[in-house]
Enzyme design. Structure first.
Site, short mmCIF file in Angstrom:
data_model
loop_
_atom_site.label_atom_id
_atom_site.label_comp_id
_atom_site.label_asym_id
_atom_site.label_seq_id
_atom_site.Cartn_x
_atom_site.Cartn_y
_atom_site.Cartn_z
N TYR A 211 0.82 -1.22 0.00
CA TYR A 211 0.00 0.00 0.00
C TYR A 211 0.85 1.26 0.00
O TYR A 211 0.49 2.26 -0.60
CB TYR A 211 -1.00 0.00 1.17
CG TYR A 211 -2.26 -0.73 0.75
CD1 TYR A 211 -3.22 -0.09 -0.03
CD2 TYR A 211 -2.45 -2.07 1.04
CE1 TYR A 211 -4.33 -0.76 -0.49
CE2 TYR A 211 -3.57 -2.75 0.60
CZ TYR A 211 -4.51 -2.08 -0.17
OH TYR A 211 -5.61 -2.75 -0.63
N ARG B 193 1.65 1.86 -3.53
CA ARG B 193 0.49 2.40 -4.25
C ARG B 193 0.19 3.84 -3.83
O ARG B 193 -0.18 4.67 -4.65
CB ARG B 193 -0.72 1.51 -4.03
CG ARG B 193 -0.54 0.13 -4.62
CD ARG B 193 -1.79 -0.69 -4.53
NE ARG B 193 -2.92 -0.07 -5.24
CZ ARG B 193 -4.18 -0.39 -5.02
NH1 ARG B 193 -4.50 -1.28 -4.12
NH2 ARG B 193 -5.14 0.21 -5.70
N ASP C 3 -8.29 6.39 -5.68
CA ASP C 3 -7.16 7.32 -5.82
C ASP C 3 -7.49 8.78 -5.52
O ASP C 3 -6.60 9.63 -5.51
CB ASP C 3 -6.55 7.20 -7.23
CG ASP C 3 -7.59 7.38 -8.33
OD1 ASP C 3 -8.54 8.17 -8.16
OD2 ASP C 3 -7.46 6.71 -9.39
N HIS D 85 -15.32 2.34 -2.75
CA HIS D 85 -14.27 1.45 -2.22
C HIS D 85 -13.28 2.18 -1.32
O HIS D 85 -12.17 1.70 -1.11
CB HIS D 85 -13.54 0.76 -3.38
CG HIS D 85 -14.43 -0.17 -4.17
ND1 HIS D 85 -14.10 -0.65 -5.41
CD2 HIS D 85 -15.64 -0.70 -3.87
CE1 HIS D 85 -15.08 -1.43 -5.84
NE2 HIS D 85 -16.02 -1.47 -4.94
N CYS E 204 -8.03 3.33 11.92
CA CYS E 204 -7.58 2.48 13.02
C CYS E 204 -8.42 1.20 13.05
O CYS E 204 -9.64 1.26 12.98
CB CYS E 204 -7.70 3.23 14.34
SG CYS E 204 -7.37 2.17 15.75
N CYS F 251 -10.31 1.50 16.94
CA CYS F 251 -11.34 2.48 17.30
C CYS F 251 -11.90 3.23 16.08
O CYS F 251 -12.73 4.12 16.23
CB CYS F 251 -10.80 3.48 18.32
SG CYS F 251 -9.55 4.60 17.64
N ASN G 295 -15.79 2.93 -22.95
CA ASN G 295 -14.72 1.98 -22.61
C ASN G 295 -13.90 1.70 -23.86
O ASN G 295 -14.41 1.77 -24.97
CB ASN G 295 -15.33 0.67 -22.06
CG ASN G 295 -14.32 -0.14 -21.25
OD1 ASN G 295 -13.26 -0.51 -21.74
ND2 ASN G 295 -14.66 -0.40 -20.00
P1 NAD Z 1 -10.79 -2.96 -14.06
O1 NAD Z 1 -9.30 -2.89 -14.04
O2 NAD Z 1 -11.44 -4.25 -13.82
O3 NAD Z 1 -11.30 -2.44 -15.48
C1 NAD Z 1 -10.82 -1.30 -16.12
C2 NAD Z 1 -11.66 -1.05 -17.35
O4 NAD Z 1 -11.27 0.18 -17.93
C3 NAD Z 1 -11.52 -2.11 -18.46
O5 NAD Z 1 -12.81 -2.47 -18.90
C4 NAD Z 1 -10.73 -1.40 -19.56
O6 NAD Z 1 -11.11 -1.82 -20.85
C5 NAD Z 1 -11.13 0.04 -19.33
N1 NAD Z 1 -10.16 1.05 -19.73
C6 NAD Z 1 -8.80 1.03 -19.64
N2 NAD Z 1 -8.26 2.18 -20.03
C7 NAD Z 1 -9.30 2.99 -20.39
C8 NAD Z 1 -9.40 4.31 -20.87
N3 NAD Z 1 -8.31 5.07 -21.06
N4 NAD Z 1 -10.63 4.81 -21.13
C9 NAD Z 1 -11.75 4.07 -20.94
N5 NAD Z 1 -11.72 2.79 -20.48
C10 NAD Z 1 -10.51 2.27 -20.20
O7 NAD Z 1 -11.29 -1.86 -13.04
P2 NAD Z 1 -12.69 -1.62 -12.31
O8 NAD Z 1 -13.81 -1.97 -13.21
O9 NAD Z 1 -12.59 -0.27 -11.73
O10 NAD Z 1 -12.79 -2.64 -11.11
C11 NAD Z 1 -11.83 -3.18 -10.34
C12 NAD Z 1 -11.46 -2.72 -8.96
O11 NAD Z 1 -10.20 -2.11 -9.09
C13 NAD Z 1 -12.25 -1.77 -8.19
O12 NAD Z 1 -12.54 -2.45 -7.00
C14 NAD Z 1 -11.31 -0.60 -7.85
O13 NAD Z 1 -11.46 -0.22 -6.51
C15 NAD Z 1 -9.97 -1.15 -8.10
N6 NAD Z 1 -8.89 -0.28 -8.65
C16 NAD Z 1 -8.82 1.06 -8.43
C17 NAD Z 1 -7.81 1.84 -9.01
C18 NAD Z 1 -7.76 3.33 -8.77
O14 NAD Z 1 -8.20 3.81 -7.72
N7 NAD Z 1 -7.26 4.12 -9.72
C19 NAD Z 1 -6.87 1.23 -9.84
C20 NAD Z 1 -6.95 -0.16 -10.04
C21 NAD Z 1 -7.97 -0.88 -9.45
ZN ZN Z 2 -7.51 3.55 17.57
#
Ligand code: NAD
Ligand code: ZN
Length: 248
Positions: free
Chosen positions: A66, A69, A103, A118, A126, A129, A213
């Site tokens: 983490y 990230r 993010d 999410h 924590c 608590c 997408n």
């Molecule tokens: P996913 O990785 O499963 O899917 C990403 C989707 O975005 C795909 O369908 C792909 O084809 C599409 N894609 C890629 N680049 C693109 C663009 N430039 N324009 C449009 N579409 C594009 O991600 P998800 O559906 O968000 O689900 C997965 C989980 O991943 C969630 O639980 C999320 O919390 C987590 N996650 C979050 C982050 C972040 O916060 N940035 C990054 C990675 C994963």
């Molecule tokens: Zn605490």
């Protein structure tokens, strides 16, 4: 890019608009998606890192990952897709943004109240608590941080595999879905529940469903229209088109 007459005529009448975003919207900022070719989950097994069991059995490893990230997210910027979604909030009287991303980039781009399904990776909580803590920057080695009130371990305030979504975010998302007239599903693979069902609920409730997408998803055939392209390119063009129509 040519948008459908139907979509433009709906949008120029100031409908209630909701947007659901996934990792794809942040891809152009340099955050890797989970299931893409370089997806983070290809290098690590998700259950080894993003679950309560993983955390309890190896908190050091989970914190190390983490921290990596969090450092990535700290260094990236919102992209034109995020800024367009922020602009939608000014264009439409009634607008909701629901995100699966952790993010925080929607807020940084200017959306005032993103519904974060999410959690947020830059916030910590924590395990004892539930006190919230801002992001932690480690200067040297990554060490497990502890709560200054109850001395329990801190963890990132994100939803892990097997965990429930935050109740309030879910309630806010449901409210958006029930009211929405045009629903956009953008940059999400539409497979992670319950977010994956949200576009379907919205459509069943009468909304016009639009997907943006780069690839087909399980939602594609259910959507009223599916626009193939990068969110950072499609959305600025769409905003430009709507603004032109509104001012005509
Ligand atoms: P996913 O990785 O499963 O899917 C990403 C989707 O975005 C795909 O369908 C792909 O084809 C599409 N894609 C890629 N680049 C693109 C663009 N430039 N324009 C449009 N579409 C594009 O991600 P998800 O559906 O968000 O689900 C997965 C989980 O991943 C969630 O639980 C999320 O919390 C987590 N996650 C979050 C982050 C972040 O916060 N940035 C990054 C990675 C994963
Ligand atoms: Zn605490």
């Amino acid at each position: 890019m040519k948008f459908s007459e139907k979509l433009i005529s709906l949008l120029k009448n100031d409908p209630v608009v909701s947007v659901l975003t996934g990792a794809g919207v942040s891809a152009e900022s340099g955050v890797e998606t989970f299931r893409g070719e370089n997806g983070l989950w290809r290098k690590f097994k998700p259950e080894e890192l993003a679950s309560v069991d993983a955390f309890l059995s190896n908190p050091e490893l989970v914190w190390e990952w983490y921290n990596l990230r969090q450092n990535i997210v700290r260094d990236i910027e919102p992209n034109p897709g995020h800024y367009s979604i922020a602009e939608m909030e000014n264009i439409f009287t009634s607008f909701y943004i629901i995100t699966q991303n952790v993010d925080g980039l929607h807020k940084r781009a200017g959306n005032t109240r993103p519904i974060e399904l999410h959690g947020n990776i830059m916030r910590n909580i924590c395990t004892g608590c539930c006190k919230l803590f801002d992001e932690i920057e480690f200067t040297g080695e990554v060490q497990i941080p502890y709560c200054d009130s109850c001395s329990s371990m801190l963890r990132p305030d994100v939803v892990w595999f097997g965990e429930m979504l935050p109740e309030e975010a879910l309630k806010d998302a449901e409210n958006a879905i029930m009211n929405t007239e045009v629903f956009f599903s953008i940059g999400t693979s539409a497979v992670v529940q319950p977010a994956a069902s949200m576009p379907v609920w919205a459509k069943n409730n009468g909304a016009y469903l639009v997907e943006i997408n780069i690839e087909e998803t399980p939602l594609t055939f259910y959507a009223d229209e599916s626009i193939r392209g990068r969110s950072g390119e499609v959305l600025p063009e769409l905003i430009e088109e709507i603004k032109k129509e509104i001012h005509e």
